[in-house]
Design a protein around this motif. Sequence first.
Motif, mmCIF file in Angstrom:
data_model
loop_
_atom_site.group_PDB
_atom_site.id
_atom_site.type_symbol
_atom_site.label_atom_id
_atom_site.label_comp_id
_atom_site.label_asym_id
_atom_site.label_seq_id
_atom_site.Cartn_x
_atom_site.Cartn_y
_atom_site.Cartn_z
ATOM 1 N N ASP A 179 -3.301 -2.713 8.070
ATOM 2 C CA ASP A 179 -2.462 -4.017 7.939
ATOM 3 C C ASP A 179 -0.852 -3.839 7.950
ATOM 4 O OD1 ASP A 179 -1.560 -6.306 7.537
ATOM 5 O OD2 ASP A 179 -2.679 -6.910 5.787
ATOM 6 N N HIS A 180 -0.266 -3.964 9.004
ATOM 7 C CA HIS A 180 1.044 -4.025 9.124
ATOM 8 C C HIS A 180 1.992 -5.021 8.827
ATOM 9 C CE1 HIS A 180 0.847 0.004 11.530
ATOM 10 N NE2 HIS A 180 -0.171 -0.381 11.994
ATOM 11 N N ILE A 181 1.149 -6.299 8.535
ATOM 12 C CA ILE A 181 1.573 -7.422 8.301
ATOM 13 C C ILE A 181 1.922 -7.080 6.583
ATOM 14 C CG2 ILE A 181 1.363 -9.874 7.934
ATOM 15 C CD1 ILE A 181 -0.352 -9.799 10.649
ATOM 16 N N SER A 182 0.957 -6.604 5.922
ATOM 17 C CA SER A 182 1.256 -6.404 4.586
ATOM 18 C C SER A 182 1.052 -5.080 4.184
ATOM 19 C CB SER A 182 0.068 -7.101 3.758
ATOM 20 O OG SER A 182 0.330 -7.375 2.232
ATOM 21 N N PRO A 183 2.126 -4.034 4.324
ATOM 22 C CA PRO A 183 2.245 -2.719 4.136
ATOM 23 C C PRO A 183 1.987 -2.240 2.880
ATOM 24 C CG PRO A 183 4.213 -3.558 4.993
ATOM 25 C CD PRO A 183 3.460 -4.573 5.002
ATOM 26 N N ALA A 184 1.807 -1.119 2.486
ATOM 27 C CA ALA A 184 1.315 -0.679 1.271
ATOM 28 C C ALA A 184 2.334 -0.937 0.330
ATOM 29 C CB ALA A 184 1.069 0.644 1.122
ATOM 30 N N ASP A 185 3.708 -0.486 0.500
ATOM 31 C CA ASP A 185 4.814 -0.834 -0.277
ATOM 32 C C ASP A 185 4.974 -2.229 -0.755
ATOM 33 O OD1 ASP A 185 5.993 -1.282 2.021
ATOM 34 O OD2 ASP A 185 7.851 -0.020 1.764
ATOM 35 N N TRP A 186 4.739 -3.156 0.121
ATOM 36 C CA TRP A 186 5.054 -4.561 0.115
ATOM 37 C C TRP A 186 4.045 -4.768 -1.159
ATOM 38 C CZ3 TRP A 186 7.942 -8.589 -0.640
ATOM 39 C CH2 TRP A 186 7.055 -9.848 -0.380
ATOM 40 N N ALA A 187 2.687 -4.414 -0.868
ATOM 41 C CA ALA A 187 1.596 -4.504 -1.871
ATOM 42 C C ALA A 187 1.892 -4.478 -3.040
ATOM 43 C CB ALA A 187 -0.006 -4.211 -1.074
#
Length: 233
Positions: A179-187
Amino acid sequence: MTEVPAPIALLALPGLGLGPESWRPTLGYLTGGGTAYVRVSPGYGEPAPDGQDLSPRALAAGILARVPATAPRFLVLGHSAGSQVAAHVAALDPSRVAGLVLVGPSTDVRAATWPRLVKRWLPTSWREPKRQVPTLVRQYARSTLPAMVRSIEAARQDSILETLRPVTVPVLVIRGPHDHISPADWAVAVAAEGGPGSRAVTLSAGAHMVPFTHGRLVAAAVSDFLSDLDALT
């Protein structure tokens, strides 16, 4: 199957343009003693009249107005831009929300412009199973393209981080590894705004549409979170 604790109901909110069927594979693994509601909104499962306020906050207020007053406390599940609506539900009515599950939450502040949104959407869509295309077309047609465009415009102006700051309940953020729309650091950043017990989880498979494409994995993560909520209460 996971039994939802009796005092907590599930309130699932679809992502942009999506209908109740987008949550069905996940909710199918989360059945038992509890109650589950799926609520669509203009641009998120149904068309929008001209001039209607499609901001996530306004949509959250509309959802709360359609939830039975006698319903128990909720675990609110939001997908994609529906996560922004879910966050506003918790902010508007904190006494009724026991926790939040945000799957692939948008809108990452680093990708709030149309070109950056498209840049993230393209590699994500490439990793989505093509078998879901027919049902996506039907759901998007039901929501209508004009309503979806207006909803995207409203969502990208909305900061989920700011919405969550006064929210004190635990927040679980789920994303697929592609998921590039919601990347890990954003999560991780979104989960950090939640109350005690909040965390971010990256599943073992999937991209952005995991409530539909990987319902079993999403349900397992939600199940663990429900157990934690049960222990906290």
